[in-house]
Design a protein around this motif. Structure first.
Motif, PDB file in Angstrom:
ATOM      1  N   ASN A  70      31.550  47.521  74.288  1.00 29.02           N
ATOM      2  CA  ASN A  70      31.306  48.686  75.121  1.00 29.02           C
ATOM      3  C   ASN A  70      29.814  48.825  75.401  1.00 29.02           C
ATOM      4  OD1 ASN A  70      30.327  49.575  72.692  1.00 29.02           O
ATOM      5  ND2 ASN A  70      31.861  51.164  72.386  1.00 29.02           N
ATOM      6  N   ARG A  71      29.066  47.789  75.160  1.00 29.38           N
ATOM      7  CA  ARG A  71      27.634  47.741  75.436  1.00 29.38           C
ATOM      8  C   ARG A  71      27.328  46.536  76.316  1.00 29.38           C
ATOM      9  NH1 ARG A  71      24.877  43.986  71.310  1.00 29.38           N
ATOM     10  NH2 ARG A  71      26.613  43.209  70.102  1.00 29.38           N
ATOM     11  N   THR A  72      26.215  46.581  76.987  1.00 27.66           N
ATOM     12  CA  THR A  72      25.736  45.439  77.759  1.00 27.66           C
ATOM     13  C   THR A  72      24.550  44.870  77.007  1.00 27.66           C
ATOM     14  OG1 THR A  72      26.422  46.435  79.825  1.00 27.66           O
ATOM     15  CG2 THR A  72      24.807  44.684  79.963  1.00 27.66           C
ATOM     16  N   ASP A  73      24.576  43.565  76.752  1.00 30.71           N
ATOM     17  CA  ASP A  73      23.508  42.950  75.977  1.00 30.71           C
ATOM     18  C   ASP A  73      23.205  41.570  76.548  1.00 30.71           C
ATOM     19  OD1 ASP A  73      21.749  41.941  74.101  1.00 30.71           O
ATOM     20  OD2 ASP A  73      22.958  42.537  72.381  1.00 30.71           O
ATOM     21  N   ASP A  74      22.054  41.427  77.159  1.00 30.09           N
ATOM     22  CA  ASP A  74      21.654  40.137  77.723  1.00 30.09           C
ATOM     23  C   ASP A  74      21.351  39.097  76.656  1.00 30.09           C
ATOM     24  OD1 ASP A  74      21.897  41.183  80.267  1.00 30.09           O
ATOM     25  OD2 ASP A  74      19.772  41.676  80.443  1.00 30.09           O
ATOM     26  N   ASN A  75      21.184  39.537  75.424  1.00 31.87           N
ATOM     27  CA  ASN A  75      20.822  38.624  74.339  1.00 31.87           C
ATOM     28  C   ASN A  75      21.991  38.315  73.405  1.00 31.87           C
ATOM     29  OD1 ASN A  75      18.042  38.467  75.103  1.00 31.87           O
ATOM     30  ND2 ASN A  75      17.810  40.545  74.304  1.00 31.87           N
ATOM     31  N   LEU A  76      23.206  38.553  73.842  1.00 30.07           N
ATOM     32  CA  LEU A  76      24.366  38.376  72.971  1.00 30.07           C
ATOM     33  C   LEU A  76      24.528  36.927  72.500  1.00 30.07           C
ATOM     34  CD1 LEU A  76      26.641  39.817  71.573  1.00 30.07           C
ATOM     35  CD2 LEU A  76      28.036  39.529  73.630  1.00 30.07           C
ATOM     36  N   ILE A  77      24.355  35.973  73.388  1.00 29.22           N
ATOM     37  CA  ILE A  77      24.463  34.563  72.963  1.00 29.22           C
ATOM     38  C   ILE A  77      23.386  34.244  71.932  1.00 29.22           C
ATOM     39  CG2 ILE A  77      24.086  32.167  73.707  1.00 29.22           C
ATOM     40  CD1 ILE A  77      25.777  32.678  76.098  1.00 29.22           C
ATOM     41  N   ALA A  78      22.178  34.708  72.146  1.00 32.72           N
ATOM     42  CA  ALA A  78      21.094  34.466  71.188  1.00 32.72           C
ATOM     43  C   ALA A  78      21.416  35.116  69.846  1.00 32.72           C
ATOM     44  CB  ALA A  78      19.778  34.992  71.738  1.00 32.72           C
ATOM     45  N   GLU A  79      21.991  36.316  69.867  1.00 31.04           N
ATOM     46  CA  GLU A  79      22.364  36.997  68.631  1.00 31.04           C
ATOM     47  C   GLU A  79      23.431  36.211  67.874  1.00 31.04           C
ATOM     48  OE1 GLU A  79      24.555  41.084  67.074  1.00 31.04           O
ATOM     49  OE2 GLU A  79      23.786  41.034  69.129  1.00 31.04           O
ATOM     50  N   MET A  80      24.467  35.767  68.593  1.00 30.66           N
ATOM     51  CA  MET A  80      25.547  35.016  67.950  1.00 30.66           C
ATOM     52  C   MET A  80      25.029  33.681  67.411  1.00 30.66           C
ATOM     53  SD  MET A  80      28.891  35.854  70.337  1.00 30.66           S
ATOM     54  CE  MET A  80      28.214  35.120  71.812  1.00 30.66           C
ATOM     55  N   GLU A 123      31.794  40.887  77.667  1.00 31.92           N
ATOM     56  CA  GLU A 123      32.745  39.954  77.078  1.00 31.92           C
ATOM     57  C   GLU A 123      32.016  38.725  76.525  1.00 31.92           C
ATOM     58  OE1 GLU A 123      36.962  38.070  78.558  1.00 31.92           O
ATOM     59  OE2 GLU A 123      35.333  38.164  80.005  1.00 31.92           O
ATOM     60  N   ALA A 124      32.509  38.246  75.379  1.00 29.57           N
ATOM     61  CA  ALA A 124      31.986  37.004  74.801  1.00 29.57           C
ATOM     62  C   ALA A 124      33.162  36.179  74.296  1.00 29.57           C
ATOM     63  CB  ALA A 124      31.030  37.296  73.664  1.00 29.57           C
ATOM     64  N   MET A 125      32.962  34.878  74.300  1.00 32.72           N
ATOM     65  CA  MET A 125      33.986  33.964  73.809  1.00 32.72           C
ATOM     66  C   MET A 125      33.339  32.974  72.852  1.00 32.72           C
ATOM     67  SD  MET A 125      35.897  33.446  77.502  1.00 32.72           S
ATOM     68  CE  MET A 125      36.433  31.829  77.125  1.00 32.72           C
ATOM     69  N   ALA A 126      34.073  32.618  71.822  1.00 28.01           N
ATOM     70  CA  ALA A 126      33.641  31.575  70.891  1.00 28.01           C
ATOM     71  C   ALA A 126      34.811  30.618  70.719  1.00 28.01           C
ATOM     72  CB  ALA A 126      33.235  32.162  69.546  1.00 28.01           C
ATOM     73  N   ALA A 127      34.585  29.358  71.043  1.00 28.78           N
ATOM     74  CA  ALA A 127      35.617  28.334  70.918  1.00 28.78           C
ATOM     75  C   ALA A 127      35.046  27.220  70.061  1.00 28.78           C
ATOM     76  CB  ALA A 127      36.024  27.807  72.285  1.00 28.78           C
ATOM     77  N   GLY A 128      35.786  26.838  69.049  1.00 30.99           N
ATOM     78  CA  GLY A 128      35.286  25.801  68.163  1.00 30.99           C
ATOM     79  C   GLY A 128      36.273  24.684  67.958  1.00 30.99           C
ATOM     80  N   GLU A 129      35.726  23.578  67.482  1.00 26.89           N
ATOM     81  CA  GLU A 129      36.572  22.457  67.119  1.00 26.89           C
ATOM     82  C   GLU A 129      35.902  21.682  66.003  1.00 26.89           C
ATOM     83  OE1 GLU A 129      37.089  20.230  70.745  1.00 26.89           O
ATOM     84  OE2 GLU A 129      35.386  18.967  70.294  1.00 26.89           O
TER      85      GLU A 129
END
Length: 136
Positions: A70-80, A123-129
């Motif tokens: 419910n927030r907008t964050d331009d740094n979300l990928i960097a945070e993750m 929205e963010a997505m994380a896909a791993g293998e």
């Protein structure tokens, strides 16, 4: 003779985790990392747990989630990515490029890689293998 046998045992390389262990690690790392970013909702899009054939005689596991905020964050990928690197030692394998909101990180010791993506502002997505691991 006994010392030689002990030394020979020490030089055997660590085979690393099995595909099952690597798959469990992948799921735990993605879930914990996403929970720490404060999402509004987490939806599992690929529950994993299945052997996916790869290579000549190998298998891998996958796992993926989608989160909403419910927030907008331009740094979300960097945070993750920072959480994956700081907490478990993941290293950037495919860096973030301007205009492409995606990066891939890899942790060689656990035989896992995770791709992080932000398809929209909330929205963010994380896909791993896992790596392709020999059945034998």
């Amino acid at each position: 003779m006994a010392l030689l046998a002990v030394l020979a045992g020490c030089s055997t390389p660590d085979p690393g985790p099995t595909v099952e262990q690597a798959g469990q690690t992948l799921e735990r790392h993605i879930t914990e990392m996403m929970e720490q970013t404060g999402p509004e909702e987490i939806v599992v899009t690929d529950p994993g747990g299945k052997d996916v054939p790869c290579g000549t005689d190998g298998i891998k596991r996958t796992y993926a989630v989608r989160t909403t905020y419910n927030r907008t964050d331009d740094n979300l990928i960097a945070e993750m990515a920072g959480r994956l690197g700081t907490r478990w030692g993941y290293e950037v394998h495919d860096p973030y490029k301007p205009g492409v909101p995606r990066t891939t990180l890899k942790l060689a010791s656990s035989r896992t890689s995770i791709t992080l993506e932000t398809p929209s502002d909330h929205e963010a997505m994380a896909a791993g293998e896992t790596d392709c691991i020999s059945r034998g």
